[in-house]
Design an enzyme around this catalytic site. Structure first.
Site, PDB file in Angstrom:
ATOM      1  N   GLY A  23       0.793  -1.229   0.000  1.00 24.29           N
ATOM      2  CA  GLY A  23       0.000   0.000   0.000  1.00 24.29           C
ATOM      3  C   GLY A  23       0.821   1.273   0.000  1.00 24.29           C
ATOM      4  O   GLY A  23       0.348   2.321   0.452  1.00 24.29           O
ATOM      5  N   ASN A  25       1.522   3.051  -2.516  1.00 28.98           N
ATOM      6  CA  ASN A  25       0.807   4.012  -3.380  1.00 28.98           C
ATOM      7  C   ASN A  25      -0.419   4.585  -2.680  1.00 28.98           C
ATOM      8  O   ASN A  25      -0.719   5.773  -2.809  1.00 28.98           O
ATOM      9  CB  ASN A  25       0.418   3.343  -4.704  1.00 28.98           C
ATOM     10  CG  ASN A  25       1.611   3.180  -5.623  1.00 28.98           C
ATOM     11  OD1 ASN A  25       2.075   4.135  -6.221  1.00 28.98           O
ATOM     12  ND2 ASN A  25       2.144   1.950  -5.699  1.00 28.98           N
ATOM     13  N   MET A 104      -4.208  -7.515  -6.866  1.00 32.06           N
ATOM     14  CA  MET A 104      -3.659  -8.641  -7.630  1.00 32.06           C
ATOM     15  C   MET A 104      -4.689  -9.701  -8.030  1.00 32.06           C
ATOM     16  O   MET A 104      -4.324 -10.839  -8.276  1.00 32.06           O
ATOM     17  CB  MET A 104      -2.517  -9.295  -6.823  1.00 32.06           C
ATOM     18  CG  MET A 104      -1.357  -8.359  -6.518  1.00 32.06           C
ATOM     19  SD  MET A 104      -0.638  -7.578  -7.982  1.00 32.06           S
ATOM     20  CE  MET A 104       0.274  -8.953  -8.665  1.00 32.06           C
ATOM     21  N   LEU A 107     -10.320  -9.143 -12.534  1.00 31.42           N
ATOM     22  CA  LEU A 107     -11.754  -8.879 -12.376  1.00 31.42           C
ATOM     23  C   LEU A 107     -12.510  -9.190 -13.671  1.00 31.42           C
ATOM     24  O   LEU A 107     -11.961  -9.061 -14.765  1.00 31.42           O
ATOM     25  CB  LEU A 107     -11.955  -7.411 -11.985  1.00 31.42           C
ATOM     26  CG  LEU A 107     -11.307  -7.018 -10.654  1.00 31.42           C
ATOM     27  CD1 LEU A 107     -11.234  -5.513 -10.510  1.00 31.42           C
ATOM     28  CD2 LEU A 107     -12.053  -7.654  -9.481  1.00 31.42           C
ATOM     29  N   ASN A 121      -6.029   1.471 -13.231  1.00 29.54           N
ATOM     30  CA  ASN A 121      -5.057   0.545 -12.652  1.00 29.54           C
ATOM     31  C   ASN A 121      -3.644   1.077 -12.871  1.00 29.54           C
ATOM     32  O   ASN A 121      -3.353   1.676 -13.911  1.00 29.54           O
ATOM     33  CB  ASN A 121      -5.192  -0.826 -13.334  1.00 29.54           C
ATOM     34  CG  ASN A 121      -4.204  -1.847 -12.782  1.00 29.54           C
ATOM     35  OD1 ASN A 121      -4.051  -1.982 -11.562  1.00 29.54           O
ATOM     36  ND2 ASN A 121      -3.520  -2.559 -13.664  1.00 29.54           N
ATOM     37  N   HIS A 123       0.117  -0.010 -13.437  1.00 32.36           N
ATOM     38  CA  HIS A 123       0.839  -1.211 -13.893  1.00 32.36           C
ATOM     39  C   HIS A 123       2.328  -0.890 -14.070  1.00 32.36           C
ATOM     40  O   HIS A 123       2.675   0.124 -14.689  1.00 32.36           O
ATOM     41  CB  HIS A 123       0.250  -1.708 -15.218  1.00 32.36           C
ATOM     42  CG  HIS A 123       0.934  -2.940 -15.716  1.00 32.36           C
ATOM     43  ND1 HIS A 123       0.698  -4.186 -15.169  1.00 32.36           N
ATOM     44  CD2 HIS A 123       1.886  -3.121 -16.664  1.00 32.36           C
ATOM     45  CE1 HIS A 123       1.463  -5.074 -15.775  1.00 32.36           C
ATOM     46  NE2 HIS A 123       2.193  -4.460 -16.693  1.00 32.36           N
ATOM     47  N   SER A 150       2.616   2.643 -15.922  1.00 29.74           N
ATOM     48  CA  SER A 150       1.492   3.207 -16.681  1.00 29.74           C
ATOM     49  C   SER A 150       0.246   3.212 -15.810  1.00 29.74           C
ATOM     50  O   SER A 150       0.073   2.337 -14.957  1.00 29.74           O
ATOM     51  CB  SER A 150       1.171   2.323 -17.897  1.00 29.74           C
ATOM     52  OG  SER A 150       2.300   2.118 -18.699  1.00 29.74           O
ATOM     53  N   ASP A 159      -4.731  -5.498 -18.442  1.00 34.87           N
ATOM     54  CA  ASP A 159      -3.741  -4.433 -18.707  1.00 34.87           C
ATOM     55  C   ASP A 159      -3.861  -3.860 -20.123  1.00 34.87           C
ATOM     56  O   ASP A 159      -2.853  -3.491 -20.745  1.00 34.87           O
ATOM     57  CB  ASP A 159      -2.308  -4.958 -18.493  1.00 34.87           C
ATOM     58  CG  ASP A 159      -2.083  -5.457 -17.081  1.00 34.87           C
ATOM     59  OD1 ASP A 159      -2.727  -4.913 -16.161  1.00 34.87           O
ATOM     60  OD2 ASP A 159      -1.283  -6.382 -16.885  1.00 34.87           O
TER      61      ASP A 159
HETATM   62  C1  GRF Z   1       3.203  -1.585  -7.493  1.00 32.36           C
HETATM   63  O1  GRF Z   1       4.544  -1.707  -7.778  1.00 32.36           O
HETATM   64  C2  GRF Z   1       2.348  -1.726  -8.728  1.00 32.36           C
HETATM   65  O2  GRF Z   1       3.001  -1.401  -9.878  1.00 32.36           O
HETATM   66  C3  GRF Z   1       2.024  -3.182  -8.743  1.00 32.36           C
HETATM   67  O3  GRF Z   1       1.916  -3.536  -7.400  1.00 32.36           O
HETATM   68  C4  GRF Z   1       2.731  -2.695  -6.604  1.00 32.36           C
HETATM   69  C5  GRF Z   1       1.947  -2.168  -5.467  1.00 32.36           C
HETATM   70  O4  GRF Z   1       2.742  -1.524  -4.514  1.00 32.36           O
HETATM   71  N1  GRF Z   1       0.836  -3.436  -9.515  1.00 32.36           N
HETATM   72  P1  GRF Z   1       2.088  -0.901  -3.216  1.00 32.36           P
HETATM   73  O5  GRF Z   1       1.188  -1.970  -2.603  1.00 32.36           O
HETATM   74  O6  GRF Z   1       1.337   0.320  -3.603  1.00 32.36           O
HETATM   75  O7  GRF Z   1       3.262  -0.605  -2.316  1.00 32.36           O
END
Ligand code: GRF
Length: 230
Positions: A23, A25, A104, A107, A121, A123, A150, A159
């Protein structure tokens, strides 16, 4: 009325976030929301893993969380059951945008088409290349010069929806999959809030059609690109 007062009157974009892991992000969005740097309100977080650290981050920020574990009491939750619960939860939060940030599970078209809001999303590759998993390793093995991340509209095909924005860097000779992942993640932490800002301000449209983007904005053709070499 001053510009400051006027900007406070803009309704924040209601965002629901789907996660599976750390998490980081999500944390960037929480920080930006709390600092008033993004006109958003994170209305809820759904995780398909009960051990996702993202849940701790959300709880610390007093954001409602829902766990729809893909393995509960040793039994695997099928994607249909996950989607039924997630759909009604999302509908109750009334989001304007659903963000998949490190989520992950794949859907279904039915879930995506009937979701309470458009979905984006994050990616870790420069789509359309390297869809799916192990993107950093694959980019290195292929001898790519550039790599990055992206943000795309979620569609039933994995994707494959319209790519809205990208951030890219140069792969160094000494990069390993791990070092590249770390470098790309730093890009993600800039790309996600930037993209959400453009969406919240209406500068980017989520219609899965880049010609509508061309008509409605002064911005260049999609995807918008940030070059962020470190
Ligand atoms: C990210 O690197 C994203 O690109 C991938 O999963 C990771 C998630 O990281 N799909 P976080 O859970 O936000 O740390």
């Amino acid at each position: 009325m001053s510009i400051d007062n006027a900007s406070q009157l803009i309704k924040p974009l209601r965002i629901a976030v789907l996660v599976s892991g750390s998490g980081s992000n999500l944390q960037v969005l929480i920080n930006a929301m709390q600092a008033g740097a993004l006109p958003i309100e994170i209305v809820g977080v759904i995780s398909n893993r009960e051990d996702a650290y993202a849940l701790t981050r959300a709880k610390d920020a007093e954001i409602p969380v829902v766990v729809l574990s893909h393995v509960a009491s040793g039994k695997r939750m099928g994607i249909k059951t996950f989607e039924t619960h997630a759909s009604s939860q999302l509908a109750s939060w009334q989001p304007g945008l659903i963000v998949l940030a490190g989520f992950m599970r794949v859907l279904s078209a039915d879930f995506i088409d009937n979701a309470a809001a458009p979905m984006i999303n994050l990616h870790p590759s420069l789509l359309p290349v390297y869809k799916g998993l192990d993107t950093h390793q694959r980019a290195i093995q292929a001898g790519e010069r550039h790599h990055g991340c992206s943000i795309h509209v979620v569609t039933a095909e994995l994707d494959a929806g319209t790519v809205l924005t990208q951030a890219l860097l140069e792969i160094n000779q000494k990069d390993t999959a791990d070092s590249l992942q770390e470098r790309v993640q730093k890009l993600e932490h800039q790309l996600l809030p930037w993209t959400i800002l453009l969406l919240a301000k209406g500068a980017l449209s989520l219609k899965d059609n880049s010609s509508s983007h061309q008509k409605n904005t002064f911005l260049p053709a999609l995807p918008l690109k940030l070059y962020l070499n470190d």
